[in-house]
Design an enzyme around this catalytic site. Structure first.
Site, PDB file in Angstrom:
ATOM      1  N   SER A 192       0.828  -1.202   0.000  1.00 18.33           N
ATOM      2  CA  SER A 192       0.000   0.000   0.000  1.00 18.33           C
ATOM      3  C   SER A 192       0.868   1.259   0.000  1.00 18.33           C
ATOM      4  O   SER A 192       1.673   1.462  -0.914  1.00 18.33           O
ATOM      5  CB  SER A 192      -0.969  -0.050   1.189  1.00 18.33           C
ATOM      6  OG  SER A 192      -2.003   0.893   1.061  1.00 18.33           O
ATOM      7  N   ASP A 222     -10.022  -4.800  -4.295  1.00 16.66           N
ATOM      8  CA  ASP A 222      -9.433  -3.805  -3.394  1.00 16.66           C
ATOM      9  C   ASP A 222     -10.239  -2.510  -3.462  1.00 16.66           C
ATOM     10  O   ASP A 222     -10.333  -1.881  -4.515  1.00 16.66           O
ATOM     11  CB  ASP A 222      -7.980  -3.551  -3.804  1.00 16.66           C
ATOM     12  CG  ASP A 222      -7.186  -2.805  -2.740  1.00 16.66           C
ATOM     13  OD1 ASP A 222      -7.792  -2.018  -1.997  1.00 16.66           O
ATOM     14  OD2 ASP A 222      -5.961  -2.997  -2.678  1.00 16.66           O
ATOM     15  N   HIS A 247      -8.030  -5.479   0.104  1.00 19.15           N
ATOM     16  CA  HIS A 247      -6.770  -4.800   0.445  1.00 19.15           C
ATOM     17  C   HIS A 247      -6.089  -5.610   1.545  1.00 19.15           C
ATOM     18  O   HIS A 247      -6.186  -5.277   2.738  1.00 19.15           O
ATOM     19  CB  HIS A 247      -7.064  -3.369   0.898  1.00 19.15           C
ATOM     20  CG  HIS A 247      -5.860  -2.473   0.915  1.00 19.15           C
ATOM     21  ND1 HIS A 247      -5.176  -2.142  -0.230  1.00 19.15           N
ATOM     22  CD2 HIS A 247      -5.223  -1.836   1.938  1.00 19.15           C
ATOM     23  CE1 HIS A 247      -4.168  -1.331   0.084  1.00 19.15           C
ATOM     24  NE2 HIS A 247      -4.177  -1.147   1.398  1.00 19.15           N
TER      25      HIS A 247
END
Length: 218
Positions: free
Chosen positions: A114, A168, A199
């Site tokens: 991320s 996601d 995610h």
């Protein structure tokens, strides 16, 4: 600044993975993943740095570990480029520190999840000039990749593995795909892999990362 967590391999280290956690996490977040990978990567050291704690605008100014401030989420991320640069410089310093231990830069890999992946992209393909073993980008995006992105010859030779969840809803799949396409169109040997997840990180994804690393480390 909190010192990175360093996981030494079973045998003398001749390779290294510098792995950056995501927003709100810490240096211990990917320790189980690193330990699992070290079961087969017997000479690979893992360095897990810790992001500084700072106010994050999208979370109402609440302070949390963050590689840079995120000011807005849509339609595209608005971030603090200055803080991103500071974090990228930290990663560059970690690369240099590993080189001083005797590990060749061609066997040093950058990985990030991320927000950590965004720092890794910027470090490898904007700031770093020289060889690297490769980049592993998990569920991430590249806020500093634009149409004007130009890579040096050494940057073009850095292989990349981009992994993303199909569902996601934090970093949309299309954002990760855009980073992949930017690199592919500029001659980088880059692989795109999708997983039926949000995610997060799946065991199959970690297995695939291990295989990708093993293929490059010989």
């Amino acid at each position: 600044m909190t010192e990175p967590l360093i996981l030494q391999p079973a045998k003398p280290a001749d390779a290294c993975v510098i792995w950056l956690h995501g927003l709100g996490a810490d240096r211990y977040d990917f320790m189980p993943v690193a330990e699992a990978l070290q079961e087969s990567l017997l000479t690979t050291r893992f360095v897990l740095p810790q992001a500084p704690t700072r106010p994050v605008t999208i979370n109402g100014g609440y302070e949390m570990p963050s590689w840079y401030d995120i000011k807005a989420m849509s339609p595209a991320r608005s971030i603090s480029l200055e803080e991103l640069e500071v974090s990228a410089k930290m990663v560059t310093d970690l690369i240099e520190a590993q080189k001083r231990t005797g590990i060749d830069a061609s066997r040093i890999f950058l990985a990030g999840f991320s927000q950590g992946g965004a720092v890794v992209f910027h470090t490898a393909f904007i700031n770093w000039q020289g060889p690297l073993g490769g980049v592993i980008a998990l569920s991430t995006y590249a806020p500093t990749f634009g149409d004007e992105l130009e890579l040096s010859a050494s940057q073009q030779r850095i292989p990349a593995l981009c992994l993303h969840g199909q569902y996601d809803d934090v970093v949309q799949n299309a954002m990760g795909r855009s980073a992949f396409e930017h690199l592919k169109s500029r001659g980088v040997t880059v692989t795109w892999q999708e997983y039926p997840m949000g995610h997060e990180v799946l065991p199959q994804e970690i297995h695939d990362i291990g295989a990708w690393l093993a293929a490059r480390l010989g």
